[in-house]
Write an enzyme that holds these catalytic residues in place. Sequence first.
Site, PDB file in Angstrom:
ATOM      1  CB  SER A  81      -0.900   0.343   1.176  1.00 49.93           C
ATOM      2  OG  SER A  81      -2.161   0.183   1.062  1.00 49.93           O
ATOM      3  CG  HIS A 131      -6.069  -1.894  -0.042  1.00 52.28           C
ATOM      4  ND1 HIS A 131      -5.118  -1.751  -0.709  1.00 52.28           N
ATOM      5  CD2 HIS A 131      -5.151  -1.212   1.217  1.00 52.28           C
ATOM      6  CE1 HIS A 131      -4.027  -1.066  -0.898  1.00 52.28           C
ATOM      7  NE2 HIS A 131      -4.452  -0.518   0.338  1.00 52.28           N
ATOM      8  CG  ASP A 138      -6.682  -2.757  -4.437  1.00 52.17           C
ATOM      9  OD1 ASP A 138      -6.705  -1.137  -3.510  1.00 52.17           O
ATOM     10  OD2 ASP A 138      -5.611  -2.874  -3.667  1.00 52.17           O
TER      11      ASP A 138
END
Length: 388
Positions: free
Chosen positions: A174, A358, A328
């Site tokens: 991320s 995610h 995501d």
Amino acid sequence: ALAAVLLGLPSYDIPPGVNQPVKLRLVLAVLLGTAALGRILEKTGLCSQITFGRYVRQGRKLRVDPKLFIQDLQFNKVPVRVYQPKAASDRQRRGLIFFHGGGWMFGSLDTYEKVCRYISRESESVVVSVQYRLAPEHKYPAAYEDCLNATLHFMKNIEHYGVDPANVIVCGDSAGGNLAAAVCHTLAGRSDLPKLRAQILIYPGLQALDFNLPSYQQNRGVPFLHRKHAAFYVLQYLNGNSSHMQEVLEGSHIPLDIKLNYRKWLSPDNIPEKFKVQGYKPHVLLDCTTEVFEKVKRFCEPTLSPLLAEDAVIRQLPESFILTCEYDVLRDDGLLYKKRLEDNGVPVTWYHLEDGFHGIISLYDYCGFSFPSGKRGLDSVVNFLKSL
């Protein structure tokens, strides 16, 4: 503002195709309950919602790992945690520098303890987890600078850790994937250091110019990263506040001529058709005011948006591994970057979790819940490492 962004269970959309939808709802309910409690604590003046959110995300302390030697150190004044396999090795090990996720605002060495232990144990690698400074207290480029400085320190003192200088990998998930890509770009042109062996990017956020790509539209309400969250976090990282969030979401924060210049790399045309079948409407390009652009122009810097690096930099990058999840918002950042790397002759291993969302890697074994898709994703990272 944080409460308004993080609260609201009804606004979450859990598609039927995701891994373990019932478990996901339960985890989500816990997290939203925590956010609500944080809001109450902030109103009563006991502590800020961000502080409480960070505290809760630490997770419980893990028991001693019999297979790993773990120590907390400082690399160039940056706190790190080093994981070294205890078993004897007949050759130098590979070294992995890990940057955690959490939207540049959350996450810590403790939050990612389980993930880093797993990677170190299963791939028999030395893992260095980096505690970079967090937003909004520390704005861009603080996190990037910490990650770069810790990496440089490790590479210059590598003999202390039994690591092969030709086998150092940067990795992040991320926001950490964003930082790993930025560090990798910076080191690509350095002749005074060994070249990085690879970069591993787990559902990375790689640009802040277009929040209307197909995946941002299709997955705008899917946990754990709303489309609004994505814009909120990157603004907090950049400016320490979320003003101009509306302009960022609608795409009126970057001048038209700049957008057209980056279109060659950022266009939805570069995303395979199969990812645009459902729930995507081409977005009308909007212009922006000088006042707004003045506040967010650093979004165009490749150390914040690695997708915008010049071809000359991209061509020098090492072998890359990119993991994306179907559900995501950041999926298309990964797909666009994959294409850029391939177009410039960089070998790419791509792993796509068809049922992933995610943050799923961190949930491979979460408080008694296991998400098999998260374990598959984590194992794909381990297998890539073993192939190096």
